[in-house]
Design an enzyme around this catalytic site. Structure first.
Site, PDB file in Angstrom:
ATOM      1  N   ASP A  61     -22.643 -18.630   0.369  1.00 16.41           N
ATOM      2  CA  ASP A  61     -22.952 -18.450  -1.056  1.00 16.41           C
ATOM      3  C   ASP A  61     -22.102 -19.348  -1.952  1.00 16.41           C
ATOM      4  O   ASP A  61     -22.085 -19.171  -3.160  1.00 16.41           O
ATOM      5  CB  ASP A  61     -22.775 -16.978  -1.447  1.00 16.41           C
ATOM      6  CG  ASP A  61     -21.369 -16.462  -1.142  1.00 16.41           C
ATOM      7  OD1 ASP A  61     -20.502 -17.267  -0.730  1.00 16.41           O
ATOM      8  OD2 ASP A  61     -21.132 -15.253  -1.308  1.00 16.41           O
ATOM      9  N   HIS A 113     -18.154 -17.947   0.293  1.00 19.11           N
ATOM     10  CA  HIS A 113     -17.954 -17.442   1.658  1.00 19.11           C
ATOM     11  C   HIS A 113     -18.792 -18.232   2.653  1.00 19.11           C
ATOM     12  O   HIS A 113     -19.722 -18.932   2.259  1.00 19.11           O
ATOM     13  CB  HIS A 113     -18.330 -15.956   1.706  1.00 19.11           C
ATOM     14  CG  HIS A 113     -17.673 -15.151   0.627  1.00 19.11           C
ATOM     15  ND1 HIS A 113     -18.323 -14.806  -0.538  1.00 19.11           N
ATOM     16  CD2 HIS A 113     -16.416 -14.669   0.527  1.00 19.11           C
ATOM     17  CE1 HIS A 113     -17.500 -14.128  -1.312  1.00 19.11           C
ATOM     18  NE2 HIS A 113     -16.330 -14.037  -0.705  1.00 19.11           N
ATOM     19  N   SER A 149     -12.446 -10.407   0.759  1.00 19.38           N
ATOM     20  CA  SER A 149     -13.855 -10.557   1.144  1.00 19.38           C
ATOM     21  C   SER A 149     -14.050 -11.294   2.461  1.00 19.38           C
ATOM     22  O   SER A 149     -15.124 -11.225   3.052  1.00 19.38           O
ATOM     23  CB  SER A 149     -14.612 -11.316   0.050  1.00 19.38           C
ATOM     24  OG  SER A 149     -14.032 -12.594  -0.139  1.00 19.38           O
TER      25      SER A 149
END
Ligand SMILES: *[C@@H]1O[C@H](CO)[C@@H](O)[C@H](O)[C@H]1NC(C)=O
Ligand SMILES: *[C@@H]1O[C@H](CO)[C@@H](O)[C@H](O)[C@H]1NC(C)=O
Length: 375
Positions: A347, A350, A45
């Site tokens: 968040d 990240h 990610s």
């Protein structure tokens, strides 16, 4: 005569202004000596630009497919796990290349490289975790799968092996960051650090195997990033609270978790050193995400980040770190901070676009000063 002199003066003057500004701009200087034609990215990610959200119904439902993800970039979700752009986007821009498209997005240009990274992915195959009673998402797209995609892509891109090699010689390949999730899944499912430490050689091996694979296809410039100081990340800070103040360092990060991240990174660095000896014609760089992140965190007040929010998620709710795993960013009713530009953490897992931008500047300086361009 006077007017000629004035003219000459103006030319010289603008020449000096120009060269002075190029000299301080690594981006421009480097572009002249290092004309990369493409970038290939493997990872999770930290660099997924839209593969997970295109990977079946589960992926389409992932957080990265919803606002407020992406609001600072296209004002809509792109599949990036941030409010905007990621490090790989800034790196592509700095090298004057188009942003990489995700492998799973059809009918988009892929001649300047492809992004194979999928959010949630591990370095190791899912079977490794199943054998240890660790659940991994069905969407997990480990390095072995991403490498299959890479080989499929090459089949379409070039006719002959020589042709492929030629293209890869002018490419910059990022293998990682990858491996972070191999540990995340274990940590958040209650495995102890003693056990998780035994995964490190396997994770590093899977990573260096991938490096050897891309070298085998012709790549001669490979960047391998290490792990973040995970003890500074809200999800870890929330999940592993410690009542002993000595468990935290001066930056309010959990010492032991950062020590684990360094353990992985040191292992990786040693493995890369061996690869350099095995492939002396290849430039293999370690990208120090750990140091890059800490550099941003230390300079945070000067970079415009809000000093009271340095370890709090911008998008999130609850607790000391504005993070609650059961009510994550993207859930209905979960608020977003009023100025994401002043937050490092997006968040709780990240980072924000702003933090990634600063990290990529730090990294580009490192990478470009070490990458040797001879063509
Ligand atoms: C370097 O050049 C790039 C591209 O023109 C620009 O976006 C960036 O702001 C410049 N950086 C500095 C430090 O001048
Ligand atoms: C991982 O899985 C792939 C495909 O299923 C297989 O080819 C590969 O050998 C596996 N790697 C390891 C280290 O088990």
């Amino acid at each position: 005569m006077a007017s000629h002199l004035l003219y000459l003066f103006l030319i010289l003057n603008s020449f000096f202004i120009l060269s002075a500004s190029t000299a301080t701009n690594t981006t421009i200087t480097q572009e002249k000596t290092c004309p990369f034609e493409s970038i290939y990215q493997f990872g999770d990610s930290i660099s997924d630009v839209g593969n997970l959200i295109r990977k079946g119904p589960a992926g389409a439902k992932s957080y990265a497919a919803r606002l407020p993800y992406g609001e600072a970039f296209l004002h809509r979700p792109t599949g990036r796990c941030s409010n905007g752009l990621l490090m790989i986007d800034y790196i592509a821009m700095a090298l004057r290349l188009p942003l990489l498209n995700p492998y799973l997005q059809p009918f988009v240009p892929k001649d300047h490289g492809v992004n194979f990274a999928v959010a949630g992915s591990t370095a190791l195959n899912s079977s490794f975790f199943m054998a240890r009673g660790i659940h991994v998402p069905q969407s997990n797209s480990p390095l072995s799968l991403q490498l299959n995609w890479f080989r499929n892509h090459l089949k379409l891109l070039c006719q002959t092996r020589k042709d492929c090699e030629k293209r890869l010689q002018r490419a910059l390949v990022f293998v990682g960051e990858i491996g972070g999730n191999d540990y995340n899944y274990a940590f958040f499912q209650g495995k102890l650090v003693e056990e998780i430490s035994t995964y490190v050689p396997h994770v590093v091996r899977a990573t260096t195997d991938a490096v050897e694979e891309v070298i085998g296809e012709g790549a001669i410039r490979v960047v391998v990033p290490g792990n973040f100081p995970v003890g500074c990340i809200p999800i870890y800070l929330t999940s592993f609270p410690n009542s002993n103040p000595n468990a935290y360092d001066d930056l309010k990060c959990l010492k032991d978790l950062n020590k684990f991240a360094r353990f992985h990174n040191n292992h990786l660095k040693r493995a890369l050193e061996k690869l350099r000896q095995k492939y002396p014609h290849v430039v293999i760089l370690y990208a120090d995400y750990y140091a890059a992140f800490l550099s941003v965190l230390r300079r945070a007040p000067h970079l415009g980040f809000e000093p009271s929010s340095l370890n709090k998620a911008c998008c999130g709710i609850g607790g000391q770190y504005n993070y609650d795993g059961s009510r994550m960013c993207g859930h209905a009713g979960v608020p977003v901070c009023s100025n994401p530009k002043q937050h490092i953490h997006w968040d709780g897992v990240h980072l924000t676009q702003e933090a990634y931008r600063h990290m990529s500047e730090w990294l580009l300086h490192e990478i470009l000063s070490k990458i040797k361009c001879v063509w």
